[in-house]
Design a protein around this motif. Structure first.
Motif, PDB file in Angstrom:
ATOM      1  N   GLY A  51      43.196 -20.326  86.739  1.00 13.28           N
ATOM      2  CA  GLY A  51      43.877 -21.255  87.632  1.00 13.28           C
ATOM      3  C   GLY A  51      44.039 -22.636  87.034  1.00 13.28           C
ATOM      4  O   GLY A  51      44.314 -23.584  87.761  1.00 13.28           O
ATOM      5  N   GLN A  52      43.897 -22.744  85.730  1.00  6.55           N
ATOM      6  CA  GLN A  52      44.039 -24.049  85.093  1.00  6.55           C
ATOM      7  C   GLN A  52      44.633 -23.932  83.693  1.00  6.55           C
ATOM      8  O   GLN A  52      44.761 -22.843  83.149  1.00  6.55           O
ATOM      9  N   ASP A  53      44.958 -25.073  83.129  1.00  7.84           N
ATOM     10  CA  ASP A  53      45.478 -25.153  81.765  1.00  7.84           C
ATOM     11  C   ASP A  53      44.288 -25.147  80.812  1.00  7.84           C
ATOM     12  O   ASP A  53      43.439 -26.025  80.865  1.00  7.84           O
ATOM     13  N   LEU A  54      44.230 -24.150  79.956  1.00  2.34           N
ATOM     14  CA  LEU A  54      43.101 -23.992  79.043  1.00  2.34           C
ATOM     15  C   LEU A  54      43.417 -24.457  77.614  1.00  2.34           C
ATOM     16  O   LEU A  54      42.642 -24.187  76.705  1.00  2.34           O
ATOM     17  N   THR A  55      44.513 -25.148  77.426  1.00  2.00           N
ATOM     18  CA  THR A  55      44.936 -25.547  76.081  1.00  2.00           C
ATOM     19  C   THR A  55      43.832 -26.276  75.322  1.00  2.00           C
ATOM     20  O   THR A  55      43.496 -25.899  74.198  1.00  2.00           O
ATOM     21  N   GLU A  56      43.255 -27.299  75.904  1.00  2.00           N
ATOM     22  CA  GLU A  56      42.215 -28.068  75.204  1.00  2.00           C
ATOM     23  C   GLU A  56      40.935 -27.260  75.019  1.00  2.00           C
ATOM     24  O   GLU A  56      40.316 -27.301  73.966  1.00  2.00           O
ATOM     25  N   GLU A  57      40.553 -26.527  76.051  1.00  2.00           N
ATOM     26  CA  GLU A  57      39.310 -25.749  75.987  1.00  2.00           C
ATOM     27  C   GLU A  57      39.359 -24.676  74.903  1.00  2.00           C
ATOM     28  O   GLU A  57      38.366 -24.397  74.252  1.00  2.00           O
ATOM     29  N   LEU A  58      40.522 -24.079  74.705  1.00  2.00           N
ATOM     30  CA  LEU A  58      40.620 -22.973  73.764  1.00  2.00           C
ATOM     31  C   LEU A  58      40.721 -23.410  72.312  1.00  2.00           C
ATOM     32  O   LEU A  58      40.709 -22.574  71.413  1.00  2.00           O
TER      33      LEU A  58
END
Length: 78
Positions: A51-58
């Motif tokens: 349910g969120q943008d994972l761009t930075e986390e990944l």
């Protein structure tokens, strides 16, 4: 990715595996449906939540962006 519907962050947040049956995540503004993945049961994959943008986390994930080739793109994050 032309022709895909656009969704807001609020709309994406509802597809977290809890509020609606769909489990979606965004990566570089493309929203992917990960509902069928056993790795995203209940909207959680290790320390990541759906349910969120994972761009930075990944950026620190042990796999590459190619993992998203397994999933269907369902929208664009506006």
């Amino acid at each position: 990715m032309n022709g895909l519907p656009q969704y807001t962050r609020s709309q994406l947040a509802l597809r977290n595996g809890q509020d609606k049956p769909e489990i979606w995540v965004a990566y570089f503004n493309i929203i992917y449906d990960v509902t069928e993945s056993r790795l995203w049961l209940n909207g959680k994959h290790y320390e990541h939540w759906a349910g969120q943008d994972l761009t930075e986390e990944l950026a620190e994930a042990p796999h590459t962006h190619e993992v998203f080739e397994r999933f269907t793109a369902v929208g664009v994050l506006k």
